[in-house]
Each structure stands twice: as structure tokens, then as C-alpha cells.
Design an enzyme around this catalytic site. Structure first.
Site, PDB file in Angstrom:
ATOM      1  N   GLN A 187      76.744  64.424 129.829  1.00 21.47           N
ATOM      2  CA  GLN A 187      76.149  64.785 128.539  1.00 21.47           C
ATOM      3  C   GLN A 187      75.488  66.149 128.710  1.00 21.47           C
ATOM      4  O   GLN A 187      74.591  66.284 129.536  1.00 21.47           O
ATOM      5  CB  GLN A 187      75.090  63.743 128.217  1.00 21.47           C
ATOM      6  CG  GLN A 187      74.943  63.391 126.761  1.00 21.47           C
ATOM      7  CD  GLN A 187      74.125  62.115 126.635  1.00 21.47           C
ATOM      8  OE1 GLN A 187      74.627  61.024 126.849  1.00 21.47           O
ATOM      9  NE2 GLN A 187      72.868  62.236 126.297  1.00 21.47           N
ATOM     10  N   SER A 214      70.573  68.939 126.950  1.00 17.73           N
ATOM     11  CA  SER A 214      69.309  69.630 127.250  1.00 17.73           C
ATOM     12  C   SER A 214      69.558  71.052 127.726  1.00 17.73           C
ATOM     13  O   SER A 214      70.580  71.352 128.357  1.00 17.73           O
ATOM     14  CB  SER A 214      68.542  68.887 128.349  1.00 17.73           C
ATOM     15  OG  SER A 214      68.320  67.562 127.991  1.00 17.73           O
ATOM     16  N   GLU A 250      72.169  55.576 123.687  1.00 17.32           N
ATOM     17  CA  GLU A 250      71.421  55.702 124.946  1.00 17.32           C
ATOM     18  C   GLU A 250      70.142  54.867 124.875  1.00 17.32           C
ATOM     19  O   GLU A 250      69.822  54.115 125.798  1.00 17.32           O
ATOM     20  CB  GLU A 250      71.083  57.178 125.192  1.00 17.32           C
ATOM     21  CG  GLU A 250      70.267  57.414 126.449  1.00 17.32           C
ATOM     22  CD  GLU A 250      70.174  58.896 126.794  1.00 17.32           C
ATOM     23  OE1 GLU A 250      71.114  59.650 126.505  1.00 17.32           O
ATOM     24  OE2 GLU A 250      69.157  59.301 127.360  1.00 17.32           O
TER      25      GLU A 250
END
Ligand SMILES: Cc1cc2nc3c(=O)[nH]c(=O)nc-3n(C[C@H](O)[C@H](O)[C@H](O)COP(=O)(O)OP(=O)(O)OC[C@H]3O[C@@H](n4cnc5c(N)ncnc54)[C@H](O)[C@@H]3O)c2cc1C
Length: 392
Positions: A135, A138, A253
Site C-alpha cells: 500500500q 503515506s 484495514e
């Protein structure tokens, strides 16, 4: 479901799934496989192909992601069935699939927003561990406030040209693909100008650098994008609507926390075993009143986590998306895993300064950051459950 949770029994059809999972694991798992784990300590590449073999076996038998629809290789199982399979995996100490993030978070977003071609191309290989996914959300200056992300993508003919950097990409060092969030409209309000791309990490212009964590392991990375031409077919969901795709991914998540309590329960059992096998004076650590008190406390905390998780699961059984109760589960999970790590150190005494116990104790700190920080989850509870005003 509530009744089932309150009296701690599962419906008979759920128990049938449990029995089938248990029988399959008894048949197919051996101690060599039980020992396999991706540690991020440099041994993971040697383990990778053996774990992939195990992952394929799990997937081909329909146990890698039971809640997935049958057409993608799952069993159309409900949340309770998925939970008992997690419980059986944990009981058997079985390594999970190679793609925990892909299966639990990214795949549901592909199922919801993907084109038929994307579903066909990505889901099966993800399920079997043929392709590992990371993923890439960020950034150095966009974590809790994810919508502040700056990695840019400009459309040029049949491609997006991507420039920027992502950070903290779990499994990035062994990943083949990532779910990437990019800014495609610089002028729109920050939640509106984001697009989601499914990116092949072998594209020219991508550089992946491992990050070494506090215990010297490297299971996450930084990913740099320098004029990377990502085919337009990689776009997941509508252009500039990537925030919705990101929220779908993160909702899964958060919802996934409800499946963590069997692992915590196993950890607590291991703590009791450690105490019973650690000599203390003429007896063992398990005979020490203070150690027993700590163990009793963490056992109760693990049980509380199970109950809190059932609350989150109850919403899923009723078909509701994960709500703020997931934040309670996340906070309590963080607290109990950190407490368990402290108790392991208490039992091990001077031996806790180095080795696995020290590593576990320090590693546990990251659980208050990963997947949403403790402070941010407290904000969610304050505003969405307690009804407190937002701070400005
Ligand atoms: C083990 C681990 C694995 C990770 N895996 C991934 C991954 O696979 N992919 C990915 O994209 N990211 C991943 N992350 C990143 C993770 O999502 C972010 O670290 C997290 O969201 C926090 O963002 P930040 O690090 O930028 O901290 P910041 O958001 O800068 O926060 C710094 C501090 O300020 C506090 N804070 C921030 N906002 C508020 C607020 N509104 N109110 C009160 N306090 C606040 C935070 O709680 C924290 O204490 C991972 C992180 C860890 C630790």
C-alpha cells in the site's frame, strides 16, 4: 450474531467451516511450514518461495481468503466463518498468505472499483501469492492527514506521469505491485484531486529503498517515482475520486482489527508457557505472585479484546461498513500487544535485554502508529462515539 457472541457459541454452519478448516490444516501443515515467517531480517528471501508454495496450496484449497466471492477464489463466507478460519489458522500456528495487505485491504477496493480486466488480471495472482502487493499511501508529510499527499501524476497520452515519494510501505521490499495514491488536480480541495493507480513496481523510474526499523529489520520501504509512465489502464476508480477508493481500502484495514484477537490469544498462551518454563529461584516464573498477576491481567485483556472485536464483527454480520467501534478494537489491541511484550520482558528478566524478547518489546511500539495512530483513534472515539466537539 449478538446472541452467538454473548453465549460464546457459533451457529452450527459456522462450526462446520471450522471443522473443515481444522481438518485441512491437520492434513497439510507440518512443523517446517509452521516455522516459516517473513521477518524482514534478511532471511525472508530464502523463505519467500516456500511461503509462496504454502500460499498457493491454501489458495487452491479455498482457504486463503474465505470471505472473497467464489468467482475470485474465495468461499463467499460471512464474517463469522472468516473469523473461525482465522482462529483455526492461529490455533495451528499456520503462516498466513503472503499478501495480508493485498487480500484484506487492496482486493476489496479492486472488487468495488476495478474494471473487469483489472479484477481478472490482479485478484487470482494476489490470492495465490504470485504477486505481492504493498500500500503506497503515506508520504513523509502526509500520514494521519493523508489527504495532504503531494505525489503528482499528470496525464500524458495513454499514461500518467508520476513524480514523488511514498514511505512506510509494508512488504515494499518484496512487492510486485502497489496501490498508489497520487494528486491529479492541484487546484481542487485536497480530498477531491486524488486518483488511485495500481502500479507495477518494475516500471522504469521507480526506486525502492528499504527502511531499517529500530530493531534492525527491514520490512518496509520508501518508494521514489521519477517521471514514471504508468499506463492509464492502471487507474482504479474515477479520476480525482481516489479518496473514495482510499477510504474503501482503509475501512477494510480498520475492520481487519476484529480478526486479530486469536493471534493475541495465542501470544498470551505462549507467555504462560514461557513463565512455566523459566526458572525463578527454586521454582518457575509462573509461581511468582507478581508474574501471575501480570499474566492474569493480560489474559483478561485478551478476552476483552475478543469481546470488543465481536462488537465490530457484529456490525459486519449485519452488513454495515466498519464504524468507529473499529477504533476501540484498534486501541485495545495496541494496548494488549504492548502489555504482552512488557510481560515477556518481566518473565525473561535479565535475558530480556537482547534477543527475541527485546526485539518483540521494541517492535510492539509501532502498533500505536501503524494503521492509524492512537491519538487519531482517540479523536474518532471522542467525536463519533462520545459526541465531543472537534478541536480546531
Ligand atoms: C509498522 C508500520 C507499518 C506501516 N505500513 C504502511 C503501509 O503499508 N503503507 C502506508 O501507506 N503507510 C504505512 N504506515 C504509515 C502509517 O499509516 C503512518 O505512520 C500513520 O498514519 C501516521 O502518520 P505519520 O507517521 O505521518 O505521523 P503524523 O501523522 O505526522 O503524526 C505524528 C504524531 O502526531 C499525532 N497526530 C497527528 N494528527 C493528529 C491529530 N489530528 N490529533 C492528535 N494527534 C495527532 C500522531 O498521533 C502522532 O503521534 C505504516 C506505519 C508503521 C509504523
Amino acid at each position: 450474531m449478538l446472541g452467538a457472541a454473548m453465549d460464546f457459541t457459533y451457529p452450527p454452519e459456522t462450526e462446520l467451516v471450522r471443522a473443515a478448516a481444522r481438518a485441512w490444516l491437520d492434513e497439510n501443515l507440518d512443523d517446517d511450514l509452521r516455522a516459516l515467517r517473513l521477518l524482514g531480517d534478511g532471511s525472508e528471501l530464502a523463505q519467500l518461495e516456500r511461503l509462496r508454495g504454502w500460499n498457493r496450496k491454501l489458495a487452491d484449497a479455498g482457504w486463503a481468503a474465505v470471505a472473497w466471492p467464489g468467482e475470485y477464489g474465495g468461499r463467499d463466507a460471512g464474517p463469522l466463518e472468516a473469523l473461525v478460519v482465522s482462529e483455526e489458522m492461529s490455533r495451528a500456528n499456520a503462516p498466513g498468505p503472503l499478501n495480508p495487505i493485498g487480500l484484506a485491504n487492496i482486493a476489496p477496493a479492486i472488487m468495488a472499483y476495478g474494471t473487469p480486466e483489472q479484477k481478472l488480471r490482479f485478484l487470482r495472482p494476489m490470492l495465490r501469492g504470485d504477486h505481492i502487493w504493498s500500500q503506497a499511501f503515506s508520504e513523509p508529510d502526509a500520514g494521519s492527514d493523508l489527504a495532504d499527499l503531494r505525489t503528482r501524476a499528470e496525464r500524458d497520452g495513454d499514461a500518467f506521469v508520476v513524480n514523488g515519494a511514498k514511505i512506510w510501505n509494508t512488504l515494499g521490499h518484496i512487492a510486485d505491485y502497489c496501490e498508489l495514491l497520487v494528486r491529479t488536480d492541484l487546484d481542487a480541495p485536497k480530498h477531491k484531486g486524488i486518483t488511485c493507480l495500481l502500479v507495477d513496481l518494475r516500471l522504469p523510474g521507480i526506486e525502492i529503498r528499504p527502511l531499517v526499523n529500530i530493531v534492525g529489520e527491514s520490512d518496509f520501504t520508501q518508494i521514489f517515482f521519477d517521471d514514471v509512465r504508468v499506463p492509464a489502464s492502471a487507474q482504479l476508480g474515477p479520476v480525482n475520486e481516489g479518496w473514495r477508493v482510499a477510504m474503501a481500502t482503509l475501512a477494510h484495514e480498520r475492520g481487519g482489527v476484529a480478526h486479530l484477537h486469536p493471534i493475541v490469544r495465542r501470544r498470551v498462551d505462549e507467555l504462560w508457557a514461557l513463565a512455566r518454563s523459566t526458572p525463578l529461584g527454586s521454582r518457575t516464573a509462573a509461581d511468582d505472585p507478581l508474574v501471575r498477576q501480570s499474566l492474569a491481567t493480560v489474559t483478561a485483556e485478551a478476552e476483552l479484546l475478543r469481546l470488543v472485536s465481536f462488537r465490530a464483527l457484529s456490525a459486519a454480520v449485519k452488513g454495515r461498513p466498519p464504524g468507529p467501534e473499529s477504533s476501540i478494537a484498534k486501541l485495545h489491541w495496541t494496548s494488549v500487544v504492548q502489555h504482552a511484550a512488557e510481560i515477556a520482558a518481566e518473565i525473561a528478566g535479565s535475558a530480556s535485554v537482547t534477543g527475541d524478547v527485546a526485539r518483540g518489546r521494541v517492535s510492539a511500539r509501532s502498533s500505536s502508529i501503524a494503521g492509524g495512530t492512537t491519538q487519531v483513534n482517540k479523536n474518532v472515539i471522542a467525536t463519533r462515539i462520545l459526541g465531543l466537539p472537534r478541536s480546531h
